[in-house]
Design a protein around this motif. Structure first.
Motif, mmCIF file in Angstrom:
data_model
loop_
_atom_site.group_PDB
_atom_site.id
_atom_site.type_symbol
_atom_site.label_atom_id
_atom_site.label_comp_id
_atom_site.label_asym_id
_atom_site.label_seq_id
_atom_site.Cartn_x
_atom_site.Cartn_y
_atom_site.Cartn_z
ATOM 1 N N VAL A 167 68.874 24.289 53.508
ATOM 2 C CA VAL A 167 68.178 23.013 53.689
ATOM 3 C C VAL A 167 66.948 23.218 54.573
ATOM 4 C CG1 VAL A 167 68.398 20.660 54.539
ATOM 5 C CG2 VAL A 167 70.315 21.739 53.368
ATOM 6 N N LEU A 168 67.121 23.974 55.674
ATOM 7 C CA LEU A 168 65.974 24.284 56.532
ATOM 8 C C LEU A 168 64.897 25.013 55.730
ATOM 9 C CD1 LEU A 168 67.688 25.534 59.810
ATOM 10 C CD2 LEU A 168 66.543 23.364 59.444
ATOM 11 N N GLY B 71 60.571 14.067 42.957
ATOM 12 C CA GLY B 71 61.555 13.598 43.934
ATOM 13 C C GLY B 71 62.945 14.113 43.617
ATOM 14 N N MET B 72 63.326 13.973 42.326
ATOM 15 C CA MET B 72 64.625 14.492 41.894
ATOM 16 C C MET B 72 64.709 15.993 42.118
ATOM 17 S SD MET B 72 66.836 12.349 40.504
ATOM 18 C CE MET B 72 67.708 13.273 39.239
ATOM 19 N N GLY B 73 63.615 16.691 41.779
ATOM 20 C CA GLY B 73 63.583 18.153 41.938
ATOM 21 C C GLY B 73 63.892 18.555 43.370
ATOM 22 N N ILE B 74 63.179 17.926 44.325
ATOM 23 C CA ILE B 74 63.371 18.290 45.736
ATOM 24 C C ILE B 74 64.768 17.876 46.206
ATOM 25 C CG2 ILE B 74 62.578 17.787 48.083
ATOM 26 C CD1 ILE B 74 59.756 17.532 46.863
ATOM 27 N N VAL B 76 67.575 17.514 44.479
ATOM 28 C CA VAL B 76 68.609 18.412 43.951
ATOM 29 C C VAL B 76 68.533 19.777 44.643
ATOM 30 C CG1 VAL B 76 69.403 19.626 41.882
ATOM 31 C CG2 VAL B 76 68.773 17.229 41.748
ATOM 32 N N LEU B 77 67.313 20.216 44.911
ATOM 33 C CA LEU B 77 67.129 21.504 45.586
ATOM 34 C C LEU B 77 67.784 21.489 46.964
ATOM 35 C CD1 LEU B 77 65.658 23.869 44.406
ATOM 36 C CD2 LEU B 77 63.653 23.253 45.734
ATOM 37 N N ILE B 78 67.554 20.394 47.719
ATOM 38 C CA ILE B 78 68.137 20.298 49.063
ATOM 39 C C ILE B 78 69.659 20.285 48.980
ATOM 40 C CG2 ILE B 78 68.435 18.736 51.044
ATOM 41 C CD1 ILE B 78 65.499 17.978 50.731
ATOM 42 N N LEU B 79 70.178 19.560 47.978
ATOM 43 C CA LEU B 79 71.629 19.403 47.886
ATOM 44 C C LEU B 79 72.318 20.568 47.183
ATOM 45 C CD1 LEU B 79 72.036 15.609 47.133
ATOM 46 C CD2 LEU B 79 72.317 16.807 49.294
ATOM 47 N N ALA B 80 71.520 21.518 46.652
ATOM 48 C CA ALA B 80 72.110 22.593 45.838
ATOM 49 C C ALA B 80 73.353 23.232 46.455
ATOM 50 C CB ALA B 80 71.055 23.650 45.540
ATOM 51 N N PRO B 81 73.326 23.645 47.744
ATOM 52 C CA PRO B 81 74.520 24.303 48.270
ATOM 53 C C PRO B 81 75.731 23.393 48.378
ATOM 54 C CG PRO B 81 72.858 24.103 49.968
ATOM 55 C CD PRO B 81 72.234 23.648 48.700
#
Lengths: 294, 137
Positions: A167-168, B71-74, B76-81
């Motif tokens: 996230v960072l 917006g969705m791209g970012i 989902v990217l943040i939530l990926a893990p």
């Protein structure tokens, strides 16, 4: 086949003997220096005889404090990370160094900005060269950070317990884009002016907050002197502080998380030795880590 | 970490710096004429990393192209893990995750490449080997 293996074994033994001898000789001089009164005042862990001493040296060293005390050998191999994180950090260092140099010769005002850039290119010692370094580092850093993220994803290195560091990392990618975008305006040429006009127009499309955001960025209805000053302050003060802070957090998490066995018991196809407890030669430094957890 | 990681990092840093120094010695950063509010260049392009967005804006409603998709791209990217609960690191166990990321990367790369090299005056489609490049770094 067996003959070749025997030769390899022999070479390995010789190599390790040479390395050990070299370490001993270096160790003895360094150890004597660390043992003096001044040395003891600097190095909290003066003796480095056992792996445990060396780990203690890392824990107490200011210069090494961002590095993990222990890492797996495969994690520092090129194919693991392609060194894209290191490269991004080096590019950030290059950007800070060249950026500070450029700041000495630049005033963020529409009356002088363009002439200042011309002056940097024609009059200032190494000016054109430093400007090139700054520009190309910036473009490369966007690429390197994006590639670092892709590599981490494909390696599965964002998985527990490293979720938050991912996230960072996404935050660092966005900050990198903002750094690059705010710097884009500063030369105040046609390229800068219209790229930022187009870029900030896109921000205006966001519903509810779009127009407010656009006006806050621009400081007026169109790109003007207020915009140049705002972008300059963001570019040389606000965003660098933000990016360095988040980067320190990112590296600190890396230090902490590297020492956790994230994928033991998960042998990968390219790494047949990873299963089970690590072999003695697989770990770079193998201290009794528990002893140092306070 | 000494000498294993530090030596590697030092060599990586030197290689990277050497590349930068040589490249910067050979290629100058662009500087066009002074900014002129009354003279809009044709085409007007955003910096290259936003050209994917600019390209999307030619295809969809601004709300979709400028907000929903990126917006969705970012997000989902943040939530990926947190979404990807699969504990394995083996590529053969992660076919879905890897395909999804590859599609995501290809999506933006193709858009950025089209926006950079295949868009000319009026942001109309052009072929760079016929009409030339309309791209500045």
């Amino acid at each position: 086949m067996s003959a070749r293996r025997a030769v390899h074994g022999h070479v390995d033994r010789i190599r390790s003997a040479v390395v050990t001898a070299g370490m001993d000789r270096r160790g003895s001089i360094a150890q004597r220096l660390r043992g003096t009164t001044v040395g003891r005042s600097i190095f909290r862990a003066p003796t480095r005889a056992t792996p445990r001493d060396r780990a203690a040296g890392h824990w107490s060293s200011f210069l090494l404090h961002i590095y993990p005390v222990k890492m797996r050998r495969k994690e520092i191999a090129f194919r693991y990370s392609w060194y894209l994180g290191v490269i991004s950090t080096v590019l950030l260092g290059s950007l800070i160094a060249s950026g500070i140099y450029l700041m000495f010769f630049y005033v963020p005002s529409p009356e002088s900005a363009y002439a200042d850039i011309q002056n940097i290119q024609l009059e200032v010692t190494f000016g054109q060269y430093i400007r090139n370094v700054h520009r190309w580092s910036a473009h490369l850093m966007v690429l390197a950070v994006a590639a670092h993220m892709a590599r981490v994803f494909y390696r599965g290195a964002y998985k527990a317990p490293r979720e938050f560091n991912w996230v960072l990392g996404v935050g660092l990618l966005l900050l990198t884009l903002l750094m690059s975008f705010t710097g884009y305006l500063l030369p105040w040429d046609q390229l800068a002016f219209w790229a930022v006009t187009v870029g900030t127009e896109m921000a205006g499309y966001v519903p509810f907050i779009g127009e407010t955001t656009q006006e806050m960025l621009l400081g007026g209805p169109v790109v003007g002197s207020a915009t140049l000053l705002r972008f300059y302050v963001l570019h040389v003060a606000v965003l660098p502080v933000a990016i360095v802070s988040v980067l320190m957090f990112h590296l600190w998490r890396w230090r902490k998380d590297s020492m956790l066995d994230t994928d033991s018991g998960e042998p990968t196809s390219d790494d047949p030795v990873a299963g089970g407890p690590p072999a003695a030669d697989e770990v770079v430094i193998e201290p009794e880590l528990e002893e140092f957890h306070v | 970490m000494w000498p294993h990681l530090l030596v590697i990092e030092f060599v990586a840093a030197l290689t990277c710096t050497a590349f930068l120094f040589i490249f910067s010695w050979l290629v100058n950063a662009p500087l066009l004429e002074l900014a002129n509010f009354n003279q809009t260049p044709n085409p007007s392009k955003a910096p290259w990393y936003f050209l994917g967005l600019q390209e999307l804006l030619t295809m969809f409603h601004p709300m979709v192209a400028g907000v929903t998709i990126p917006g969705m791209g970012i997000f989902v990217l943040i939530l990926a893990p947190y979404i990807d609960k699969n504990p394995s690191n083996k590529p053969e166990d992660r076919k879905f995750a890897i395909s999804l990321m590859t599609v995501h990367i290809m999506f933006w790369s193709v858009l950025v490449i089209i926006g950079s090299f295949f868009r000319g005056p009026g942001f109309n489609f052009t072929l760079p080997w016929i009409d030339g490049l309309f791209f500045e770094l």
